[in-house]
Design an enzyme around this catalytic site. Structure first.
Site, PDB file in Angstrom:
ATOM      1  N   HIS A 108     -19.468 -10.408  42.025  1.00 17.22           N
ATOM      2  CA  HIS A 108     -18.435 -10.796  42.803  1.00 17.22           C
ATOM      3  C   HIS A 108     -18.650  -9.660  42.957  1.00 17.22           C
ATOM      4  O   HIS A 108     -18.625  -8.269  42.608  1.00 17.22           O
ATOM      5  CB  HIS A 108     -17.420 -11.415  41.942  1.00 17.22           C
ATOM      6  CG  HIS A 108     -16.387 -12.079  42.666  1.00 17.22           C
ATOM      7  ND1 HIS A 108     -15.533 -11.007  43.685  1.00 17.22           N
ATOM      8  CD2 HIS A 108     -16.256 -13.405  43.553  1.00 17.22           C
ATOM      9  CE1 HIS A 108     -14.820 -11.711  44.397  1.00 17.22           C
ATOM     10  NE2 HIS A 108     -15.592 -13.156  44.547  1.00 17.22           N
ATOM     11  N   ASP A 118     -15.828  -9.271  33.033  1.00 16.99           N
ATOM     12  CA  ASP A 118     -15.172 -10.274  33.834  1.00 16.99           C
ATOM     13  C   ASP A 118     -15.097 -11.227  33.761  1.00 16.99           C
ATOM     14  O   ASP A 118     -16.576 -12.139  33.859  1.00 16.99           O
ATOM     15  CB  ASP A 118     -16.112 -10.109  35.245  1.00 16.99           C
ATOM     16  CG  ASP A 118     -15.514 -10.884  35.887  1.00 16.99           C
ATOM     17  OD1 ASP A 118     -14.368 -11.251  36.422  1.00 16.99           O
ATOM     18  OD2 ASP A 118     -15.359 -10.367  37.300  1.00 16.99           O
ATOM     19  N   GLN A 167     -14.083 -15.672  35.407  1.00 12.12           N
ATOM     20  CA  GLN A 167     -14.888 -17.618  35.654  1.00 12.12           C
ATOM     21  C   GLN A 167     -14.704 -18.298  33.715  1.00 12.12           C
ATOM     22  O   GLN A 167     -15.443 -19.205  33.911  1.00 12.12           O
ATOM     23  CB  GLN A 167     -16.066 -17.354  36.349  1.00 12.12           C
ATOM     24  CG  GLN A 167     -15.720 -17.362  37.117  1.00 12.12           C
ATOM     25  CD  GLN A 167     -15.117 -18.296  38.873  1.00 12.12           C
ATOM     26  OE1 GLN A 167     -14.488 -19.613  37.968  1.00 12.12           O
ATOM     27  NE2 GLN A 167     -15.384 -18.071  39.685  1.00 12.12           N
ATOM     28  N   LYS A 219      -7.154 -18.322  38.287  1.00  9.43           N
ATOM     29  CA  LYS A 219      -8.219 -19.525  37.508  1.00  9.43           C
ATOM     30  C   LYS A 219      -8.015 -19.702  36.190  1.00  9.43           C
ATOM     31  O   LYS A 219      -8.620 -20.894  36.216  1.00  9.43           O
ATOM     32  CB  LYS A 219      -9.050 -18.218  37.951  1.00  9.43           C
ATOM     33  CG  LYS A 219      -9.501 -18.247  39.444  1.00  9.43           C
ATOM     34  CD  LYS A 219     -10.628 -17.623  39.122  1.00  9.43           C
ATOM     35  CE  LYS A 219     -11.099 -15.981  40.514  1.00  9.43           C
ATOM     36  NZ  LYS A 219     -11.451 -17.117  41.714  1.00  9.43           N
ATOM     37  N   CYS A 268     -18.704 -14.536  48.599  1.00  7.32           N
ATOM     38  CA  CYS A 268     -18.279 -12.305  47.597  1.00  7.32           C
ATOM     39  C   CYS A 268     -19.073 -12.350  46.890  1.00  7.32           C
ATOM     40  O   CYS A 268     -18.941 -11.427  45.296  1.00  7.32           O
ATOM     41  CB  CYS A 268     -16.617 -12.823  46.710  1.00  7.32           C
ATOM     42  SG  CYS A 268     -15.818 -12.758  48.153  1.00  7.32           S
TER      43      CYS A 268
END
Ligand code: PLP
Length: 409
Positions: free
Chosen positions: A126, A203, A206, A229, A367
């Site tokens: 991203h 990261d 998600q 999220k 993104c």
């Protein structure tokens, strides 16, 4: 298919915990990679805080202020516990994944990096995990190395390994691609990087909701994610910093709340994580994410993951049968995200058409422009599923796409 050991797994039962679906009973919400919906428990907790507990933290001796402070710090402890951190002091609150990554780049890696070093990212990052590193490399004369993907949209692990060497300061990698759904082997990546003494940022924007992640078992250096999220509120981000880096963390913003002492000549700062939390923090947001964690802990994540795996496989198979539809990426190990394009139709038109049938998907570059450039695509349509989605949602998506095709051809 209902509760196991008292934990929730039935999508309908879970859906009933989210008031947005009773307000919009026809909504087919397939934009969970952008933001998940909020459970009633999270909404109530935040509302109760504002109605009954509101006060700024730390600097008040009165009861409300000390209760708010306790609630905020209990949030930190809940997050630390959720990710298996050795102590609450490993967790800093930010405004989101984006800010957490910028902090690592600017306040931890940036100040100590030497010219000639390199930073490794992947082509599927991203922009939040790409641009801060690109800018840091430009400013400090470092090399940005971008790990390529194979035709399925998976990391080419041999090439990835070749990119990491003794001059690599940090490897910054997403656990799950927000565009392709690819699940990356983060444990293997951390081991590869550590062999070369490079730090690793993962990261988990998600993945944090449904995949159990233990920072001590992984031995990652940094972990970042966003509350919104994870069924939590907007405006709260999480940053985990491994204790071996605490001493290296420099303030990111300057102001109140981070100081040990200030004179007209000099300021002494508190240690991490307090030195990153300048100004009045998002107290209600932190209390909200702690409630979201409690909600996640009522879910049978193993079972839900299995269901989502089946649901996504079903979606891929049904979508692939639509003439002129191409799936973008076909990773062997994939999560609940599916991207696709359709011949002769722009993704934005497709998402507008789906909206007519109350189906919410995202269209665009998500993104991840470097990735889409490489794929030669201007945009994709992305459907992303969460614990409250069921096979019927996929059927509605597929039926609507078929209708659209017959309407337009
Ligand atoms: N990283 C990944 C993998 C994402 O999917 C996103 C958002 O979609 C981000 C980072 C940025 O998150 P935020 O906008 O909450 O800072």
């Amino acid at each position: 298919m209902v509760q196991q050991r008292g934990l929730l797994s039935d999508p309908e039962v879970i859906k009933n915990q989210f008031p947005i679906f009773s307000k919009h009973p026809k909504l087919v919400y397939l934009d969970n990679a952008a933001t998940t919906q909020r459970s009633q428990s999270v909404i109530d907790r935040i509302s109760n805080f504002h109605q009954q507990e509101n006060a700024s933290i730390r600097r008040g001796a009165y009861r409300l202020a000390s209760q708010a402070t306790q609630g905020f710090e209990a949030g930190r402890a809940a997050i630390a516990n959720f990710f298996g951190a050795s102590s609450s002091e490993c967790i800093a609150f930010t405004s989101g994944t984006t800010e957490s990554i910028n902090i690592v780049a600017r306040s931890i890696i940036g100040p100590k990096v030497k010219e000639g070093s390199n930073i490794v990212v992947t082509l599927m990052e991203h922009h939040a995990n790409f641009i801060p590193w690109q800018v840091l490399c430009q400013e400090k004369s470092l090399e940005l190395r971008v790990a390529p993907l194979n035709d399925r949209g998976e990391l080419d692990m041999n090439k990835f390994e070749e990119l990491i060497d003794y001059r690599t300061v940090v490897v910054a990698v997403t656990h799950i691609s927000n565009t392709l759904g690819t699940i990356n082997p983060i444990s293997e990546i951390i081991q590869l990087a550590h062999r070369q003494r490079a730090s690793v940022l993962i990261d988990v924007a998600q993945s944090a909701t449904l995949y159990p992640i233990n920072v001590q078992e992984l031995d990652c250096d940094f972990l970042v994610c966003s509350a919104h999220k994870m069924f939590g509120p907007f405006g709260v981000g999480i940053l985990y910093v491994n204790p071996r880096h605490h001493q290296s963390v420099q303030p990111y913003n300057y102001g109140g709340g981070i100081i040990h002492s200030v004179t007209v000549n000099k300021t002494d700062f508190l240690p991490y994580p307090r030195n990153l939390e300048a100004g009045t923090p998002n107290v209600a947001g932190v209390i909200g994410i702690a409630e979201a964690i409690r909600f996640i802990q009522t879910l049978d994540r193993k079972k839900i993951n299995q269901q989502l795996h089946e649901l996504t496989a079903y979606a891929r198979q049904q979508l692939a049968e639509i003439e002129g539809l191409s799936l973008v990426g076909n990773p062997n190990n994939s999560s609940s995200i599916v991207s696709f394009t359709m011949d002769g139709m722009h993704p934005h038109d497709i998402s507008s058409f789906l909206n007519e049938d109350n189906i919410a998907v995202r269209a665009g570059q998500h993104c991840t422009q470097p990735l889409l450039d490489q794929l030669g695509l201007p945009a994709t349509v992305r459907a992303s599923f969460s614990a409250y989605n069921c096979l019927e949602d996929v059927d509605k998506l597929v039926t609507s796409l078929r209708e659209m095709k017959s309407f337009w051809t």
